[in-house]
Scaffold this active site. Structure first.
Site, PDB file in Angstrom:
ATOM      1  N   HIS A  76      41.723  42.565  41.504  1.00  0.00           N
ATOM      2  CA  HIS A  76      41.143  41.151  41.730  1.00  0.00           C
ATOM      3  C   HIS A  76      42.297  40.240  41.033  1.00  0.00           C
ATOM      4  O   HIS A  76      41.577  39.519  40.008  1.00  0.00           O
ATOM      5  CB  HIS A  76      39.817  40.763  41.127  1.00  0.00           C
ATOM      6  N   GLU A  97      32.980  46.335  42.430  1.00  0.00           N
ATOM      7  CA  GLU A  97      34.351  46.056  41.691  1.00  0.00           C
ATOM      8  C   GLU A  97      33.992  46.130  40.365  1.00  0.00           C
ATOM      9  O   GLU A  97      33.115  45.362  39.891  1.00  0.00           O
ATOM     10  CB  GLU A  97      34.798  44.655  42.309  1.00  0.00           C
ATOM     11  N   ARG A 151      36.820  38.986  49.515  1.00  0.00           N
ATOM     12  CA  ARG A 151      35.719  39.964  48.527  1.00  0.00           C
ATOM     13  C   ARG A 151      35.451  41.101  49.316  1.00  0.00           C
ATOM     14  O   ARG A 151      35.548  41.368  50.575  1.00  0.00           O
ATOM     15  CB  ARG A 151      34.260  39.074  48.569  1.00  0.00           C
TER      16      ARG A 151
HETATM   17  C1  DGY Z   1      37.577  33.065  42.943  1.00  0.00           C
HETATM   18  O1  DGY Z   1      38.041  31.907  42.982  1.00  0.00           O
HETATM   19  O2  DGY Z   1      36.606  33.316  43.771  1.00  0.00           O
HETATM   20  C2  DGY Z   1      38.345  34.355  42.450  1.00  0.00           C
HETATM   21  O3  DGY Z   1      37.829  35.457  43.290  1.00  0.00           O
HETATM   22  C3  DGY Z   1      37.896  34.260  41.135  1.00  0.00           C
HETATM   23  O4  DGY Z   1      36.701  34.167  41.021  1.00  0.00           O
END
Ligand code: DGY
Length: 317
Positions: A283, A264, A235
């Site tokens: 992402h 983001e 993240r």
């Molecule tokens: C997750 O699975 O956490 C991915 O980032 C998609 O949300």
């Protein structure tokens, strides 16, 4: 007449099979960021389905008297107040395992792209200046037989390590505690500082929690080798982006390859986006057709199980 009412929280249209699957059993109320009409329906809502990281606060939970389950599309649930859900006895479902392979693949894709100048090379090869082959140009960093440091040896970190074995890499890892599975992949547990100082590649694969927020800041970036590649498929919030900007502006790392950022998306005029030693993708960690389908099925199964008062297939709290 539908058995249950579900609040679907999504700013974009959910992946194609999701709504039809939910609608087989449930009436759907659509959450909207700029229109409060959905709030008038909350007395009827039995479950929340959350898509693409919309925040779920304790206040929202408290405004839904019959709330039986929160089902998240994705494994990372940092946008859901998990402590509040736990306190209220509301199970939260997520989608681990089904996306480990895809996310490990993208970690490795970013690692290779960063090491071997794939993105800048692509831009150059299309541009006006590529008129003759120059063997001294755009030299990257070798990947095979180098040291990879994995921060977060969960399911995804483990899959990244398995891929690194194929490249004959030496593998270090850091985690809250040593992982029994790490031995299988020949990974050695070390302190974060040692991992950063020794690794040619650092892959961030941990969840975003109070402990990992801003974990990679100026001090940590300063410990890394100048030839290193930093990959973030976790993240954005695990990296202090001001510190990252300063580090990359002076070319202190070979490359930072980011699947995720904070915020983001980054504002379109963010200075990080101007740097050549940064790779940013939108992402895409689990973004394959196969994995999206698996995530959709798992998250809807979790939702329906929670509505029926049954055990969820995958539950984070
Ligand atoms: C997750 O699975 O956490 C991915 O980032 C998609 O949300």
């Amino acid at each position: 007449m539908a058995e249950y009412t579900v609040l679907v929280m999504a700013e974009v249209e959910p992946y194609r099979t999701i709504l039809p699957m939910i609608e087989q059993k449930c009436r759907v109320v659509r959450w909207r960021p700029d229109d409060d009409a959905w709030r008038g329906e909350l007395a009827d809502v039995d479950g929340i389905y959350v898509y693409a990281h919309i925040k779920i606060s304790p206040e929202l939970m408290d405004s839904i008297p019959k709330l039986k389950v929160i089902s998240n599309f994705g494994v990372g649930c940092d946008h859901v107040d998990l402590a509040a859900a736990k306190e209220r006895g509301i199970p939260v479902g997520n989608t681990p395992n089904v996306l480990d392979g895809a996310t490990a693949d993208i970690t490795f894709a970013l690692l290779l792209a960063g090491a071997r100048n794939i993105v800048t090379g692509d831009h150059f090869a299309r541009g006006p200046d590529f008129l003759e082959y120059d063997p001294s140009f755009m030299l990257g960093q070798e990947v095979h037989h180098q040291t990879l440091g994995i921060v977060g040896m969960g399911n995804i970190g483990y899959q990244v390590a398995r891929r690194a074995m194929g490249f004959d890499m030496k593998i270090l890892y850091h985690n809250r505690k040593p992982s029994p599975r790490a031995e299988e992949v020949g990974a050695r547990y070390v302190a974060l500082e040692e991992l950063l100082a020794e690794s040619d590649f650092v892959a961030l694969n941990m969840p975003l929690t109070d402990e990992t927020k801003g974990m990679i800041g100026a001090r940590e970036l300063g410990l890394m080798k100048e030839s290193a590649v930093l990959v973030n498929a976790a993240r954005g919030g695990v990296i202090d982006h001001d510190a990252l900007l300063e580090t990359m502006r002076v070319g202190k790392l070979h490359c930072a390859a980011l699947d995720v950022t904070e915020p983001e998306p980054l504002p379109r005029n963010h200075p990080l986006l101007e740097l050549d030693n940064i790779i940013v993708i939108p992402h895409l960690g689990s973004a394959t057709e196969q994995t999206r389908q698996a995530m959709s099925s798992r998250s809807v199964e979790n939702l329906l199980a929670g509505l029926a008062g049954e055990e969820l297939l995958s539950r984070i709290v």
